[in-house]
Design a protein around this motif. Structure first.
Motif, short mmCIF file in Angstrom:
data_model
loop_
_atom_site.label_atom_id
_atom_site.label_comp_id
_atom_site.label_asym_id
_atom_site.label_seq_id
_atom_site.Cartn_x
_atom_site.Cartn_y
_atom_site.Cartn_z
N ASN A 185 0.84 -1.21 0.00
CA ASN A 185 0.00 0.00 0.00
C ASN A 185 0.87 1.26 0.00
OD1 ASN A 185 -2.16 -1.77 0.17
ND2 ASN A 185 -2.35 -1.56 2.37
N ILE A 186 1.71 1.39 -1.00
CA ILE A 186 2.70 2.47 -1.08
C ILE A 186 2.05 3.75 -1.63
CG2 ILE A 186 4.97 3.11 -1.97
CD1 ILE A 186 4.94 0.50 -0.29
N THR A 187 2.34 4.86 -0.98
CA THR A 187 1.89 6.18 -1.44
C THR A 187 3.06 7.14 -1.41
OG1 THR A 187 1.25 6.95 0.75
CG2 THR A 187 -0.46 5.86 -0.56
N THR A 188 2.93 8.23 -2.12
CA THR A 188 3.88 9.33 -2.01
C THR A 188 3.09 10.63 -1.92
OG1 THR A 188 5.87 10.39 -2.90
CG2 THR A 188 4.22 9.72 -4.50
N SER A 189 3.64 11.55 -1.20
CA SER A 189 3.10 12.91 -1.17
C SER A 189 4.27 13.86 -1.35
CB SER A 189 2.35 13.20 0.13
OG SER A 189 3.23 13.09 1.23
N PHE A 190 4.03 14.95 -2.01
CA PHE A 190 5.06 15.96 -2.23
C PHE A 190 4.39 17.26 -2.61
CE2 PHE A 190 4.51 13.34 -6.02
CZ PHE A 190 4.24 14.26 -7.02
N SER A 191 5.15 18.34 -2.50
CA SER A 191 4.69 19.65 -2.95
C SER A 191 5.57 20.05 -4.11
CB SER A 191 4.76 20.67 -1.82
OG SER A 191 3.86 20.32 -0.79
N TRP A 192 4.95 20.58 -5.16
CA TRP A 192 5.73 20.97 -6.33
C TRP A 192 5.01 22.03 -7.14
CZ3 TRP A 192 5.97 17.31 -11.08
CH2 TRP A 192 4.71 16.87 -11.43
N TYR A 194 8.05 7.18 -11.39
CA TYR A 194 8.64 6.14 -10.55
C TYR A 194 9.14 4.99 -11.43
CZ TYR A 194 4.34 3.41 -11.10
OH TYR A 194 3.28 2.69 -11.62
N PHE A 195 10.16 4.31 -10.91
CA PHE A 195 10.74 3.15 -11.59
C PHE A 195 10.30 1.91 -10.84
CE2 PHE A 195 14.39 0.24 -12.34
CZ PHE A 195 14.34 0.21 -13.72
N ASP A 196 9.66 0.99 -11.54
CA ASP A 196 9.11 -0.22 -10.90
C ASP A 196 10.07 -1.41 -10.93
OD1 ASP A 196 9.01 -1.11 -13.54
OD2 ASP A 196 6.82 -1.04 -13.65
N GLY A 197 11.32 -1.17 -11.34
CA GLY A 197 12.30 -2.24 -11.48
C GLY A 197 12.55 -2.58 -12.94
N THR A 198 11.61 -2.17 -13.81
CA THR A 198 11.74 -2.43 -15.25
C THR A 198 11.58 -1.16 -16.07
OG1 THR A 198 10.79 -4.63 -14.90
CG2 THR A 198 10.87 -3.83 -17.16
N ASN A 199 10.54 -0.37 -15.76
CA ASN A 199 10.20 0.81 -16.56
C ASN A 199 9.97 2.04 -15.68
OD1 ASN A 199 9.88 -0.60 -19.17
ND2 ASN A 199 8.14 -1.58 -18.16
N TRP A 200 10.17 3.22 -16.29
CA TRP A 200 9.78 4.48 -15.66
C TRP A 200 8.31 4.71 -15.99
CZ3 TRP A 200 12.25 6.96 -12.00
CH2 TRP A 200 13.63 6.76 -11.86
N ASN A 201 7.52 5.06 -14.97
CA ASN A 201 6.08 5.24 -15.11
C ASN A 201 5.68 6.63 -14.61
OD1 ASN A 201 5.22 2.29 -15.68
ND2 ASN A 201 6.63 2.15 -13.98
N PRO A 202 4.71 7.27 -15.27
CA PRO A 202 4.32 8.63 -14.86
C PRO A 202 3.51 8.65 -13.56
CG PRO A 202 2.92 7.87 -16.64
CD PRO A 202 3.96 6.80 -16.44
N ILE A 203 3.77 9.67 -12.75
CA ILE A 203 2.94 9.98 -11.59
C ILE A 203 2.05 11.16 -11.96
CG2 ILE A 203 2.90 10.83 -9.22
CD1 ILE A 203 5.53 9.33 -8.76
N GLU A 204 2.70 12.26 -12.33
CA GLU A 204 1.96 13.46 -12.72
C GLU A 204 2.90 14.35 -13.52
OE1 GLU A 204 -0.55 17.01 -10.56
OE2 GLU A 204 -0.60 15.02 -9.68
N ARG A 205 2.32 15.31 -14.25
CA ARG A 205 3.11 16.19 -15.10
C ARG A 205 2.54 17.60 -15.02
NH1 ARG A 205 4.92 14.58 -21.23
NH2 ARG A 205 4.77 16.66 -22.07
N ILE A 206 3.43 18.59 -15.03
CA ILE A 206 3.04 20.00 -15.11
C ILE A 206 3.44 20.50 -16.49
CG2 ILE A 206 3.35 22.33 -14.20
CD1 ILE A 206 4.21 21.07 -11.53
N ASN A 207 2.48 20.97 -17.26
CA ASN A 207 2.74 21.51 -18.59
C ASN A 207 2.58 23.02 -18.58
OD1 ASN A 207 3.07 18.96 -19.96
ND2 ASN A 207 0.87 18.68 -19.71
N PRO A 261 0.56 1.55 -7.83
CA PRO A 261 -0.09 0.27 -8.07
C PRO A 261 0.58 -0.84 -7.24
CG PRO A 261 1.30 0.85 -9.94
CD PRO A 261 1.28 2.04 -9.00
N ALA A 262 -0.13 -1.93 -7.06
CA ALA A 262 0.38 -3.05 -6.26
C ALA A 262 1.69 -3.61 -6.81
CB ALA A 262 -0.68 -4.15 -6.18
N SER A 263 2.00 -3.36 -8.07
CA SER A 263 3.22 -3.90 -8.68
C SER A 263 4.51 -3.37 -8.05
CB SER A 263 3.23 -3.61 -10.19
OG SER A 263 3.22 -2.22 -10.42
N VAL A 264 4.44 -2.27 -7.29
CA VAL A 264 5.67 -1.76 -6.64
C VAL A 264 5.82 -2.29 -5.21
CG1 VAL A 264 5.65 0.33 -8.04
CG2 VAL A 264 4.74 0.41 -5.72
#
Length: 177
Positions: free
Chosen positions: A44-51, A67-80, A98-101
């Motif tokens: 049940n992994i979460t992250t919180s941050f201010s940006w 985040y990197f799940d051990g195989t791929n980099w996956n998006p959390i969020e993006r500021i455009n 996701p449960a995969s991490v």
């Protein structure tokens, strides 16, 4: 100095605004910060941050959290460019992985700016990764914490005297106590 993350390119420990306490991290142009965090034994992994971001002045510029799940980099969020968090403020964000991490010893967290020049800025502060172990939610930090030897002193405090108690860290004498 002060950043225990791997730094690439234009990354500074920032003392101007925006910041939550005394500093934030400022990424400029192609700056990146990355941190490996073993999630072994956690679920049940979460992250919180201010940006936030500033001066993303064209559609090719953005700031990303991933985040990197051990195989791929996956998006959390993006500021455009022209999105809500391009406001030169620190905007709180929470993400549930996701449960995969879960139980992943190869997990990494990364923040990066893709800008066209050094006038493009991203600000990162208060990054926390948490997970559940058998006894509840615990902040995850693989680095050993500084320890202090407890001391005690009996002090008689006269009435109408201001005072403060600080239980850890370096005594902050700037507090109006």
């Amino acid at each position: 100095t002060g950043i225990s993350w791997t730094k690439t390119n234009n990354v500074v420990w920032y003392t101007n605004e925006p910041k939550k306490d005394t500093h934030s991290v400022n990424l400029r142009y192609r700056g990146v910060i990355e941190k490996a965090v073993s999630l072994e034994g956690y679920k049940n992994i979460t992250t919180s941050f201010s940006w936030g971001a500033y001066s993303l002045d064209n559609s090719n510029e953005y700031v990303k959290a991933e985040y990197f799940d051990g195989t791929n980099w996956n998006p959390i969020e993006r500021i455009n460019n022209n999105t809500t968090n391009e406001n030169k403020l620190l905007n709180p964000t929470t993400f549930t992985f996701p449960a995969s991490v879960e139980n992943n010893k190869n997990f990494k967290l990364r923040f990066a700016i893709v800008g066209s020049g050094t006038g493009d800025h991203a600000y990162i502060d208060d990054v926390v990764v948490s997970g559940v172990v058998s006894s509840g939610t615990t902040p995850i930090d693989p680095e050993p914490q500084a320890t202090t030897t407890p001391t005690s002193t009996i002090v008689n405090i006269p009435q109408l005297t201001s005072w403060q108690i600080q239980f850890n860290g370096i005594l902050d004498q700037n507090v109006d106590a």
